[in-house]
Design a protein around this motif. Sequence first.
Motif, short mmCIF file in Angstrom:
data_model
loop_
_atom_site.label_atom_id
_atom_site.label_comp_id
_atom_site.label_asym_id
_atom_site.label_seq_id
_atom_site.Cartn_x
_atom_site.Cartn_y
_atom_site.Cartn_z
N LEU A 110 35.16 42.21 46.87
CA LEU A 110 34.75 43.05 45.74
C LEU A 110 33.25 43.25 45.68
N THR A 111 32.48 42.38 46.30
CA THR A 111 31.02 42.54 46.29
C THR A 111 30.46 42.82 47.69
N LEU A 112 31.34 43.11 48.64
CA LEU A 112 30.88 43.51 49.98
C LEU A 112 30.11 44.81 49.86
N ASP A 113 28.85 44.81 50.30
CA ASP A 113 28.02 45.99 50.03
C ASP A 113 27.99 47.00 51.17
N ILE A 114 28.92 46.86 52.09
CA ILE A 114 29.12 47.89 53.12
C ILE A 114 30.60 48.26 53.15
N ILE A 115 30.89 49.41 53.74
CA ILE A 115 32.27 49.80 53.98
C ILE A 115 32.55 49.60 55.46
N PRO A 116 33.37 48.59 55.81
CA PRO A 116 33.62 48.34 57.23
C PRO A 116 34.34 49.51 57.89
N GLU A 117 33.95 49.78 59.14
CA GLU A 117 34.60 50.88 59.85
C GLU A 117 36.07 50.58 60.07
N ARG A 118 36.37 49.32 60.48
CA ARG A 118 37.76 48.90 60.70
C ARG A 118 38.02 47.64 59.87
N PHE A 156 48.97 36.78 35.45
CA PHE A 156 48.39 37.96 34.80
C PHE A 156 47.51 37.46 33.67
N VAL A 157 46.36 38.11 33.48
CA VAL A 157 45.42 37.60 32.47
C VAL A 157 46.00 37.70 31.05
N TYR A 158 46.85 38.70 30.81
CA TYR A 158 47.44 38.82 29.48
C TYR A 158 48.47 37.73 29.22
N VAL A 159 49.10 37.22 30.27
CA VAL A 159 49.99 36.06 30.13
C VAL A 159 49.15 34.82 29.84
N ALA A 160 48.02 34.70 30.56
CA ALA A 160 47.13 33.56 30.35
C ALA A 160 46.60 33.51 28.92
N ALA A 161 46.12 34.66 28.42
CA ALA A 161 45.56 34.72 27.07
C ALA A 161 46.63 34.42 26.02
N ALA A 162 47.82 34.99 26.22
CA ALA A 162 48.91 34.73 25.27
C ALA A 162 49.30 33.26 25.29
N GLY A 163 49.32 32.66 26.48
CA GLY A 163 49.65 31.24 26.60
C GLY A 163 48.60 30.37 25.94
N GLY A 164 47.32 30.69 26.15
CA GLY A 164 46.24 29.92 25.54
C GLY A 164 46.29 29.97 24.03
N CYS A 221 40.17 41.41 37.53
CA CYS A 221 40.56 42.69 36.95
C CYS A 221 39.41 43.67 36.81
N VAL A 222 38.31 43.23 36.22
CA VAL A 222 37.23 44.16 35.88
C VAL A 222 36.56 44.75 37.12
N PRO A 223 36.00 43.93 38.03
CA PRO A 223 35.38 44.55 39.20
C PRO A 223 36.36 45.30 40.10
N SER A 224 37.59 44.80 40.22
CA SER A 224 38.56 45.48 41.09
C SER A 224 38.94 46.85 40.56
N LYS A 225 39.10 46.96 39.24
CA LYS A 225 39.47 48.27 38.69
C LYS A 225 38.30 49.25 38.74
N ARG A 239 28.22 46.20 35.04
CA ARG A 239 29.26 46.26 33.99
C ARG A 239 29.95 44.92 33.84
N VAL A 240 30.17 44.22 34.95
CA VAL A 240 30.75 42.87 34.90
C VAL A 240 29.86 41.95 34.06
N GLU A 241 28.55 41.96 34.32
CA GLU A 241 27.62 41.10 33.58
C GLU A 241 27.58 41.47 32.10
N GLU A 242 27.64 42.76 31.82
CA GLU A 242 27.63 43.22 30.42
C GLU A 242 28.85 42.70 29.67
N LEU A 243 30.03 42.82 30.30
CA LEU A 243 31.26 42.37 29.65
C LEU A 243 31.30 40.85 29.53
#
Length: 468
Positions: A172-180, A317-325, A49-53, A93-97
């Motif tokens: 999510l951590t690919l540091d280039i933007i592929p042409e195709r 979904f992470v909110y389902v996971a947290a509620a279940g836990g 969720c965090v890096p993707s958003k 930001r990921v590391e901070e969170l």
Amino acid sequence: MSNDNNLHIAVIGSGGAAMAAALKAVERGAHITLIERGTIGGTCVNIGCVPSKIMIRAAHIAHLRKESPFDVGVSAQPPIVDRAKLVQQQQARVEELRNNKYENILRDHTAITVLKGEARLVDAHNLTVRLNDGGEQTVHFDRAFIGTGARPAEPPIPGLADTPYLTSTSALTLDIIPERLIVIGAGFVALELVQAFARLGSKVTVLARSRLLSKEDPAIGEAVETAFRREGIEVLRQTQASRVDYADNEFIMDTNAGTLRADQLLVATGRTPNTEALNLEGIGVETSNGAIQVDEQLQTTVPGVYAAGDCTDQPQFVYVAAAGGSRAAVNMTGGKATLDLSVMPGVMFTDPQVATVGLTEAEALKQGFNVDTRVLELENVPRALINFDTHGFIKMVAERDSGRLLGVQAITAEADELIQTAVMALRARMTVEDIGNELFPYLTMVEGLKLCAQTFTKDVKQLSCCAG
């Protein structure tokens, strides 16, 4: 509240479900041994969720700088994208969170002991941990909680395993933007990344085995496809790969739509539960395709052993996971709690966003409801009009005789915020008349729910701007 202060619970994992279970159990008087074989924090904060958003937001900004509905009066030009710097910002930001929300909490908690290593259940009260630093440790427990999550699945496409293809994690951590870029997959995770890469500069082709978002109302997938095509994204429906090869820094893919070539291939066709190392079968915990089967109390088929999150058969979904836990922890410590998934929202963070809750029209009919539905095009929503962005719709499904709301499907800007109001309306068993009579702040997207509800009884085109 449990009175047994000596209760010892083994928690396997450290993601959304495991952390919620550990913290709630401690709150109720238990002592925890938490076992994690990899990075503390699980999927959401580290690789989900965090890096993707963050990536999606950066891509949205890039898109607006290149093109917006206000280009007639605001200058626009294609931005220069430095993907490596974006990844650095994202990962900081990921590391901070992760540090603030996981590592620091565990470090400071006297009732939680953390073991870094891989757990293997011996029986219903013992497990062994193969420690990452070497050696093995045995843990005796009164209850166990499994929250080991899932990982990207690898579909059985000939040749794929021998290529350096991307998963949602590595993309999510690919540091280039592929042409195709070719993307295999047509669910939430795949489509979010499709649009993000396209907006950052890739020429993207997406392959759908049937259609986009095949589990949703067909109109939702069609609207997303239309949005994608507007942005130059190629959508190939009813398309499957029969072979993948990689040569001279290029992917070559044989499909029923012909041969496709790309610089990068992203595979996002679902997730596989991380359960194979746990010896579940050996102690009698039932699974289905690796997913742990749990009852409504989150207990597995072995008494005293509980599970929640992506390693189970619950929605991923992470909110389902947290509620279940959290609810599992209550049950492990002498309480009684159930996880009610009858009103569960889902959001896809594309542009426009997709948000759903409750029953689709097809699901309601299948369950035997006599249904009435309405679709409100966004050109009838004042917020969409003043945004100069009227692509999308809101659909409501109601029980015909009572008018009770059964479900909402929305494809709009800010659908992620709008949908929670629909959640509360469903939870309260409100009718469309109730919703149509409520006060909604003017010039908000959520006002579209009121307007859609009003279309069950009137023509909203004939209403004044903020008519009640």
